[in-house]
Design a protein around this motif. Structure first.
Motif, PDB file in Angstrom:
ATOM      1  N   PRO A 110       0.825  -1.217   0.000  1.00 19.12           N
ATOM      2  CA  PRO A 110       0.000   0.000   0.000  1.00 19.12           C
ATOM      3  C   PRO A 110       0.857   1.265   0.000  1.00 19.12           C
ATOM      4  O   PRO A 110       1.930   1.303   0.593  1.00 19.12           O
ATOM      5  CB  PRO A 110      -0.798  -0.108   1.295  1.00 19.12           C
ATOM      6  N   GLU A 111       0.347   2.269  -0.691  1.00 20.02           N
ATOM      7  CA  GLU A 111       0.955   3.597  -0.620  1.00 20.02           C
ATOM      8  C   GLU A 111       0.641   4.165   0.755  1.00 20.02           C
ATOM      9  O   GLU A 111      -0.522   4.286   1.133  1.00 20.02           O
ATOM     10  CB  GLU A 111       0.347   4.505  -1.692  1.00 20.02           C
ATOM     11  N   ILE A 112       1.671   4.474   1.514  1.00 12.23           N
ATOM     12  CA  ILE A 112       1.508   5.152   2.802  1.00 12.23           C
ATOM     13  C   ILE A 112       2.602   6.213   2.850  1.00 12.23           C
ATOM     14  O   ILE A 112       3.770   5.910   3.065  1.00 12.23           O
ATOM     15  CB  ILE A 112       1.630   4.184   4.002  1.00 12.23           C
ATOM     16  N   LEU A 113       2.217   7.458   2.578  1.00  9.67           N
ATOM     17  CA  LEU A 113       3.158   8.569   2.533  1.00  9.67           C
ATOM     18  C   LEU A 113       2.753   9.638   3.536  1.00  9.67           C
ATOM     19  O   LEU A 113       1.605  10.075   3.541  1.00  9.67           O
ATOM     20  CB  LEU A 113       3.190   9.182   1.132  1.00  9.67           C
ATOM     21  N   GLN A 114       3.698  10.053   4.347  1.00 10.17           N
ATOM     22  CA  GLN A 114       3.446  11.117   5.320  1.00 10.17           C
ATOM     23  C   GLN A 114       3.982  12.434   4.770  1.00 10.17           C
ATOM     24  O   GLN A 114       5.136  12.514   4.356  1.00 10.17           O
ATOM     25  CB  GLN A 114       4.138  10.797   6.646  1.00 10.17           C
ATOM     26  N   ILE A 115       3.132  13.471   4.788  1.00 13.97           N
ATOM     27  CA  ILE A 115       3.521  14.800   4.337  1.00 13.97           C
ATOM     28  C   ILE A 115       3.362  15.756   5.516  1.00 13.97           C
ATOM     29  O   ILE A 115       2.260  15.899   6.054  1.00 13.97           O
ATOM     30  CB  ILE A 115       2.644  15.255   3.157  1.00 13.97           C
ATOM     31  N   PRO A 116       4.442  16.404   5.948  1.00 14.03           N
ATOM     32  CA  PRO A 116       4.328  17.341   7.067  1.00 14.03           C
ATOM     33  C   PRO A 116       3.518  18.576   6.691  1.00 14.03           C
ATOM     34  O   PRO A 116       3.521  19.002   5.540  1.00 14.03           O
ATOM     35  CB  PRO A 116       5.777  17.718   7.378  1.00 14.03           C
ATOM     36  N   VAL A 117       2.840  19.134   7.670  1.00 19.54           N
ATOM     37  CA  VAL A 117       2.076  20.368   7.497  1.00 19.54           C
ATOM     38  C   VAL A 117       2.915  21.501   8.085  1.00 19.54           C
ATOM     39  O   VAL A 117       3.193  21.515   9.284  1.00 19.54           O
ATOM     40  CB  VAL A 117       0.699  20.280   8.189  1.00 19.54           C
ATOM     41  N   ALA A 118       3.326  22.431   7.241  1.00 16.08           N
ATOM     42  CA  ALA A 118       4.177  23.532   7.690  1.00 16.08           C
ATOM     43  C   ALA A 118       3.421  24.509   8.578  1.00 16.08           C
ATOM     44  O   ALA A 118       3.953  25.000   9.572  1.00 16.08           O
ATOM     45  CB  ALA A 118       4.767  24.257   6.487  1.00 16.08           C
ATOM     46  N   SER A 119       2.169  24.805   8.217  1.00  9.49           N
ATOM     47  CA  SER A 119       1.355  25.704   9.024  1.00  9.49           C
ATOM     48  C   SER A 119      -0.102  25.484   8.661  1.00  9.49           C
ATOM     49  O   SER A 119      -0.417  24.778   7.696  1.00  9.49           O
ATOM     50  CB  SER A 119       1.749  27.163   8.795  1.00  9.49           C
ATOM     51  N   GLY A 120      -0.989  26.077   9.441  1.00 10.40           N
ATOM     52  CA  GLY A 120      -2.409  25.943   9.194  1.00 10.40           C
ATOM     53  C   GLY A 120      -3.204  26.738  10.209  1.00 10.40           C
ATOM     54  O   GLY A 120      -2.642  27.340  11.131  1.00 10.40           O
ATOM     55  N   SER A 121      -4.503  26.714  10.034  1.00  5.92           N
ATOM     56  CA  SER A 121      -5.393  27.404  10.960  1.00  5.92           C
ATOM     57  C   SER A 121      -5.177  26.865  12.375  1.00  5.92           C
ATOM     58  O   SER A 121      -5.243  25.659  12.601  1.00  5.92           O
ATOM     59  CB  SER A 121      -6.840  27.173  10.519  1.00  5.92           C
ATOM     60  N   ARG A 122      -4.932  27.762  13.301  1.00  6.61           N
ATOM     61  CA  ARG A 122      -4.698  27.363  14.693  1.00  6.61           C
ATOM     62  C   ARG A 122      -5.881  26.558  15.239  1.00  6.61           C
ATOM     63  O   ARG A 122      -5.704  25.546  15.903  1.00  6.61           O
ATOM     64  CB  ARG A 122      -4.446  28.597  15.553  1.00  6.61           C
ATOM     65  N   ALA A 123      -7.103  26.992  14.923  1.00  9.00           N
ATOM     66  CA  ALA A 123      -8.302  26.296  15.416  1.00  9.00           C
ATOM     67  C   ALA A 123      -8.391  24.892  14.816  1.00  9.00           C
ATOM     68  O   ALA A 123      -8.713  23.929  15.523  1.00  9.00           O
ATOM     69  CB  ALA A 123      -9.553  27.101  15.078  1.00  9.00           C
ATOM     70  N   TYR A 124      -8.097  24.750  13.520  1.00 11.02           N
ATOM     71  CA  TYR A 124      -8.174  23.427  12.885  1.00 11.02           C
ATOM     72  C   TYR A 124      -7.089  22.506  13.424  1.00 11.02           C
ATOM     73  O   TYR A 124      -7.344  21.330  13.711  1.00 11.02           O
ATOM     74  CB  TYR A 124      -8.054  23.544  11.365  1.00 11.02           C
ATOM     75  N   LEU A 125      -5.879  23.016  13.587  1.00  7.37           N
ATOM     76  CA  LEU A 125      -4.797  22.201  14.128  1.00  7.37           C
ATOM     77  C   LEU A 125      -5.102  21.747  15.557  1.00  7.37           C
ATOM     78  O   LEU A 125      -4.806  20.605  15.928  1.00  7.37           O
ATOM     79  CB  LEU A 125      -3.473  22.962  14.069  1.00  7.37           C
ATOM     80  N   ALA A 126      -5.728  22.607  16.341  1.00 11.72           N
ATOM     81  CA  ALA A 126      -6.125  22.230  17.703  1.00 11.72           C
ATOM     82  C   ALA A 126      -7.198  21.152  17.661  1.00 11.72           C
ATOM     83  O   ALA A 126      -7.156  20.183  18.441  1.00 11.72           O
ATOM     84  CB  ALA A 126      -6.630  23.453  18.469  1.00 11.72           C
ATOM     85  N   TRP A 127      -8.164  21.279  16.744  1.00 16.90           N
ATOM     86  CA  TRP A 127      -9.202  20.261  16.588  1.00 16.90           C
ATOM     87  C   TRP A 127      -8.586  18.919  16.202  1.00 16.90           C
ATOM     88  O   TRP A 127      -8.972  17.876  16.731  1.00 16.90           O
ATOM     89  CB  TRP A 127     -10.223  20.711  15.547  1.00 16.90           C
ATOM     90  N   MET A 128      -7.605  18.936  15.290  1.00 17.00           N
ATOM     91  CA  MET A 128      -6.926  17.697  14.897  1.00 17.00           C
ATOM     92  C   MET A 128      -6.268  17.033  16.099  1.00 17.00           C
ATOM     93  O   MET A 128      -6.385  15.836  16.305  1.00 17.00           O
ATOM     94  CB  MET A 128      -5.870  17.974  13.833  1.00 17.00           C
ATOM     95  N   ALA A 129      -5.555  17.836  16.892  1.00 26.27           N
ATOM     96  CA  ALA A 129      -4.874  17.298  18.062  1.00 26.27           C
ATOM     97  C   ALA A 129      -5.854  16.712  19.068  1.00 26.27           C
ATOM     98  O   ALA A 129      -5.594  15.665  19.668  1.00 26.27           O
ATOM     99  CB  ALA A 129      -4.023  18.390  18.709  1.00 26.27           C
ATOM    100  N   GLU A 130      -7.003  17.361  19.242  1.00 22.85           N
ATOM    101  CA  GLU A 130      -8.011  16.870  20.183  1.00 22.85           C
ATOM    102  C   GLU A 130      -8.644  15.558  19.729  1.00 22.85           C
ATOM    103  O   GLU A 130      -9.114  14.789  20.566  1.00 22.85           O
ATOM    104  CB  GLU A 130      -9.132  17.909  20.348  1.00 22.85           C
ATOM    105  N   ASN A 131      -8.663  15.303  18.438  1.00 25.17           N
ATOM    106  CA  ASN A 131      -9.355  14.144  17.900  1.00 25.17           C
ATOM    107  C   ASN A 131      -8.430  12.983  17.524  1.00 25.17           C
ATOM    108  O   ASN A 131      -8.846  12.042  16.866  1.00 25.17           O
ATOM    109  CB  ASN A 131     -10.230  14.554  16.728  1.00 25.17           C
ATOM    110  N   THR A 132      -7.181  13.086  17.924  1.00 22.33           N
ATOM    111  CA  THR A 132      -6.252  11.967  17.782  1.00 22.33           C
ATOM    112  C   THR A 132      -5.663  11.685  19.154  1.00 22.33           C
ATOM    113  O   THR A 132      -5.607  12.565  20.005  1.00 22.33           O
ATOM    114  CB  THR A 132      -5.124  12.295  16.772  1.00 22.33           C
ATOM    115  N   ARG A 133      -5.261  10.464  19.330  1.00 17.42           N
ATOM    116  CA  ARG A 133      -4.751  10.113  20.663  1.00 17.42           C
ATOM    117  C   ARG A 133      -3.306  10.418  20.852  1.00 17.42           C
ATOM    118  O   ARG A 133      -2.571  10.689  19.994  1.00 17.42           O
ATOM    119  CB  ARG A 133      -5.029   8.663  20.996  1.00 17.42           C
TER     120      ARG A 133
END
Length: 104
Positions: free
Chosen positions: A81-104
């Motif tokens: 399977p293709e499994i590629l990780q791409i880093p996120v350089a920056s993004g909406s602070r609110a969206y990044l916080a939501w992502m962090a809250e919804n992953t363990r």
């Protein structure tokens, strides 16, 4: 640079992708997943292939990525399977916080 990343993978179709996506979400390895219909071209076992596939964009964090990669490889029906990780350089602070809250 943030702690967020996007992971790319592909499946034959949406029906094949959905159970894997549901497992990853319920295990809190991902915050969000998007699917797009694409055509992939590649060489497999010496033959050039052109196949319809579903591209899956997975939003997660770099902390969770090792667990996600392992679980995705276990659940994925492809031999390689293709499994590629791409880093996120920056993004909406609110969206990044939501992502962090919804992953363990």
């Amino acid at each position: 640079m943030t702690d967020a990343c996007v992971v790319l993978t592909t499946f034959e179709n949406r029906d094949q992708a959905r159970p894997v996506i549901d497992a990853l979400i319920s295990e809190r390895l991902v915050a969000c997943v998007q699917m797009m219909d694409i055509e992939s071209s590649y060489t497999w076992q010496g033959v050039v292939e052109h196949e319809p596939e579903v591209l899956v964009l997975i939003k997660t964090t770099t902390v969770v990525y090792p667990m996600l990669e392992k679980r995705l490889a276990e659940l994925h029906p492809y031999d390689v399977p293709e499994i590629l990780q791409i880093p996120v350089a920056s993004g909406s602070r609110a969206y990044l916080a939501w992502m962090a809250e919804n992953t363990r």
